[in-house]
Enzyme design. Structure first.
Site, PDB file in Angstrom:
ATOM      1  N   GLY A   1       9.627  -9.661  20.245  1.00 11.52           N
ATOM      2  CA  GLY A   1       8.530 -10.367  19.837  1.00 11.52           C
ATOM      3  C   GLY A   1       8.500 -10.343  18.392  1.00 11.52           C
ATOM      4  N   SER A   2       7.111 -10.805  17.891  1.00 10.78           N
ATOM      5  CA  SER A   2       6.878 -10.840  16.635  1.00 10.78           C
ATOM      6  C   SER A   2       5.511 -11.360  16.088  1.00 10.78           C
ATOM      7  CB  SER A   2       7.888 -12.150  15.956  1.00 10.78           C
ATOM      8  OG  SER A   2       9.157 -11.881  16.212  1.00 10.78           O
ATOM      9  N   ASN A   3       5.252 -11.226  14.743  1.00  5.83           N
ATOM     10  CA  ASN A   3       3.986 -11.617  13.989  1.00  5.83           C
ATOM     11  C   ASN A   3       4.295 -12.497  13.008  1.00  5.83           C
ATOM     12  OD1 ASN A   3       2.084  -9.803  15.579  1.00  5.83           O
ATOM     13  ND2 ASN A   3       3.025  -8.089  13.936  1.00  5.83           N
TER      14      ASN A   3
END
Length: 762
Positions: A215-217
């Site tokens: 995932g990521s921001n």
């Protein structure tokens, strides 16, 4: 070669060393200058793409050759012969465990049908551009040059020193690595199901997530949200800290043509997320589905023939043989349909499931990323995305120096409209799984994927259907669907891209809260709006949003129960952060990982009119047992309730155990760290070692005089335990520090640790 040295001299560089070559200066096919600065970061300078790849390949091999060679074993289907068929294949991106034999069967099937060879034989835009071909060619030559000069017996990394499986690499290897990466979320997510498919495999389909574990921001702030009216970006990908999906930090420069700095995946010759002089971009994992299944109706008495529009079609049958050690081999038969391979699920006498991935024809992602690395505006980045349509499973978040912020799911998505799904998801199995998974009616040709006139290939959505948002204040994503990339402008799109008007994760809500607080100046980080410094401080704020929402209610509950007062006091005194010295964070995580499984966790339900603040108000009666069990667990382990987070959260990546900041996504943390899957305290009184989370972190402000950037590669540049850059940045992460990026020739030349290599060869 003289031209390249002239470029280096003009950039103010003094050549300190030259890698020897058998070729004369006049005969050298490839030439590059590699400038090494602090923390082992290479800045590669060349006059053309072949030279650029050559310098980069040589530099990367010096730091990570053993990791690269192990990846090549994977994509060539050779793991079983070296490590045994039943060992874990180490597929860090797969949402399910993968054994070496299953991995080998899957990859050898791709190799045997020459799929990748056929894809790269195509002209651009579907096949590689000439620039990509030259870059790959140079990269392969650079890696092989390092291996030839060093010798397998003399490699510094004991993981592959003198190993018989270490070999020179080929251009096909690089394309195989790229192809394997783009299959994440597609066929690569179900390797065991494809490798074990046979009539009679009737297990139910697994509960695959819409997007797998990575995932990521990312935050892109435009001119209305920055102090200087420019652009500021935070890139915070959450990826595995070991295996094939690690990043390597590099700058790639061809004067007048490209000057890009950022994170590059292992085995890739280009930057996947980073910045140029006037543009910065990152990616987050999209919620769009990368595949659908097709439920086949089988002809009576023949489980390998199926009906389409009432007419029988025979499945394709292919034998795949894999060496498993010594003279032993294993042969399996794989079956495929017009839709794609059969899977080991629900294959009865009357029905079977075929699997179709949207990225099975995609090597053009390399074209797109290389052109993005030459872009200097959001408009140019979008042009590259529309031309190649190759980003495989990722959202794109970008901003330019003019202050244009942009987020889009410009990825490869099966063309299944909501109307199409309503018509073709018509079986009991399909209806039970939808919308989390899409199972279409394979007996009707009308249920095959549709297409758009602007799509680069049949069966996928074209650019005009892409969910996207361009703003002057901000856009953001934290792995929820793009519905709420900016609450002022909610997006809508076909369901296959993700949900709309549903509850957001605590991490998404924290991100929006942090952005709002910064724009209003109410977050304690100084005057309102963003600059580089405030973005850095936002990332390392290490707020725990689940605790911000529920800690006080849990403390009140604790004080009404026959629990140790010291446990209640530890939670009450906690600073609600995930800093290494935060006391109470250990007890909270042990509690929350239990509590989050409680049905009806919140008493105030989700309200689409208040998506960033609902649901809320903890159901304390429902979580009582979770609190009691957590307190008992820490008591049994002999852990103080106010033990600092550093006592239980450490990483062993890099050899030396180090406490690191951050916490799990389940807790609603922005700086995500942890394990896959997330685990509670073990018998040693610690959480599972950190092997996942924040990886290549980049905060960039695009100023009028050029980019100002701070970076951090949490697990450091080199997998070689003998390298000084094996855990040097990991130690920075433990102290919540950054690396000040050197981007301009002057910044690079002023490094006190500068080393300059000239690399030439044929």
């Amino acid at each position: 070669m003289r031209g390249l040295l002239a470029i280096a001299a003009a950039a103010g560089l003094v050549v300190l060393s030259q890698v020897p070559t058998a070729a004369t200066t006049q005969d050298a096919r490839y030439s590059a200058v590699v400038r090494w600065t602090e923390f082992g970061i290479p800045h590669v300078l060349a006059a053309d793409f072949g030279g650029l790849g050559y310098g980069y390949g040589h530099a990367f091999a010096r730091d990570n050759l053993c990791s690269l060679e192990q990846s090549l074993l994977t994509v060539s289907g050779g793991r079983s012969a070296v490590f045994g068929p039943d060992a874990d294949a180490g597929d860090a991106l797969s949402p399910m465990p993968v054994k070496n034999l299953d991995s080998d069967i899957y990859h050898r099937a791709i190799a045997d049908d020459q799929r990748i060879t056929q894809l790269i034989a195509q002209p651009a835009p579907l096949g590689p551009t000439q620039d990509v071909r030259q870059l790959v060619s140079g990269y392969v030559a650079g890696v092989n040059r390092f291996l030839h000069d060093t010798g397998v017996a003399n490699l510094s990394d004991p993981a592959c020193r003198a190993k018989p499986w270490v070999r020179p690499i080929t251009e096909l290897d690089v394309y195989r690595l790229a192809y394997a990466f783009v299959q994440f979320g597609g066929t690569g997510a179900v390797k065991p199901l494809i490798a074990n498919a046979a009539p009679g495999t009737t297990a139910p389909p697994p509960a695959l997530p819409e997007s797998a574990s990575a995932g990521s921001n990312a935050i892109a702030v435009g001119s209305a949200g920055t102090k200087a009216g420019n652009g500021v970006l935070l890139a915070n990908p959450h990826f595995p800290w070991a295996g094939d999906a690690r990043f390597y930090q590099v700058q790639l420069t061809i004067p007048g043509k490209m000057d890009v700095s950022g994170g590059s995946l292992y085995g890739s010759p280009l930057v996947g997320m980073g910045h140029t002089r006037h543009l910065a971009w990152s990616h987050t994992v999209s919620t769009a589905q990368r595949f659908t299944m097709f439920q086949l109706s089988l002809t009576p008495g023949d489980p390998t023939t199926y009906l389409v529009d009432g007419k029988p079609e025979a499945m394709t049958r292919k034998e795949i043989t894999v060496p498993v050690g010594g003279q032993s081999t294993v042969t399996r038969v794989l079956y495929s349909s017009r839709y794609g391979p059969l899977v080991a699920s629900n294959w009865t006498a009357t029905s079977a499931l075929a699997f179709k991935g949207a990225n099975t024809g995609n090597v053009r992602a390399l074209n797109e990323w290389l052109e993005m690395g030459q872009a200097n505006s959001v408009a140019q980045l979008r042009s590259a995305q529309e031309r190649y349509q190759g980003v495989p499973f990722l959202n794109t978040v970008a901003v330019d120096s003019a202050g244009v912020a942009y987020t889009a799911d410009a990825s490869v998505v099966p063309h299944v409209t909501d109307e199409h799904a309503a018509r073709c998801v018509n079986s009991p199995l399909g209806k039970a799984l939808y919308p989390a998974q899409t199972v279409l009616d394979g007996s009707a040709s009308a249920c095959a994927w549709g297409s758009d006139p602007d799509a680069i290939e049949p069966g996928i959505f074209g650019p005009r259907a892409t969910p996207s948002l361009t703003r002057r204040d901000f856009t953001t994503n934290s792995n929820d669907s793009l519905w709420l990339t900016n609450p002022a402008a909610p997006l809508t799109y076909p369901r296959i891209y993700g949900d709309v008007a549903t509850a957001r994760t605590l991490r998404t809500r924290l991100g929006l809260d942090q952005i709002t607080g910064r724009l209003q100046g109410t977050d304690g980080l100084g005057p309102a709006k963003f600059d580089l410094n405030s973005m850095q401080r936002l990332f390392y704020g290490d707020r725990n949003h689940s605790a911000e929402q529920a800690r006080d209610a849990v403390v009140a509950l604790c004080r009404t129960e026959p629990l140790p007062a010291s446990a209640c006091a530890a939670l009450a005194g906690w600073d609600l952060r995930a800093d290494p010295d935060s006391r109470g964070a250990v007890l909270w995580r042990e509690f929350w990982l239990r509590a989050v499984k409680t049905p009806g966790l919140w008493t105030v339900p989700f309200d689409p009119a208040r998506p960033a603040t609902t649901p809320n108000t903890l159901n304390t009666a429902g979580v009582r047992q979770a609190l009691v069990a957590s307190v008992q667990r820490m008591t049994d382990l002999g852990l103080p309730f106010d033990a600092p987070l550093s006592a239980a959260q450490r990483t062993e990546i890099g050899g030396t155990p180090l406490p690191v900041p951050g916490c799990t996504g389940e807790e609603g943390c922005y700086n995500v760290v942890g394990s896959l899957p997330t685990g509670p305290l073990g018998a040693d009184g610690r959480f599972p070692p950190v092997t996942f989370g924040a990886s290549f972190v980049m905060a960039t402000e695009l100023t009028a005089t050029g980019p100002r950037t701070a970076t951090l590669l949490t697990y450091s540049q080199s997998t070689d335990p003998t390298s000084p850059h094996h855990n040097d940045q990991t130690r920075l992460f433990a102290r919540k520090q950054w690396v000040s990026e050197r981007y301009t020739p002057g910044e690079i030349s002023s490094s006190r640790q500068l080393r300059v290599d000239v690399i030439t060869g044929g």
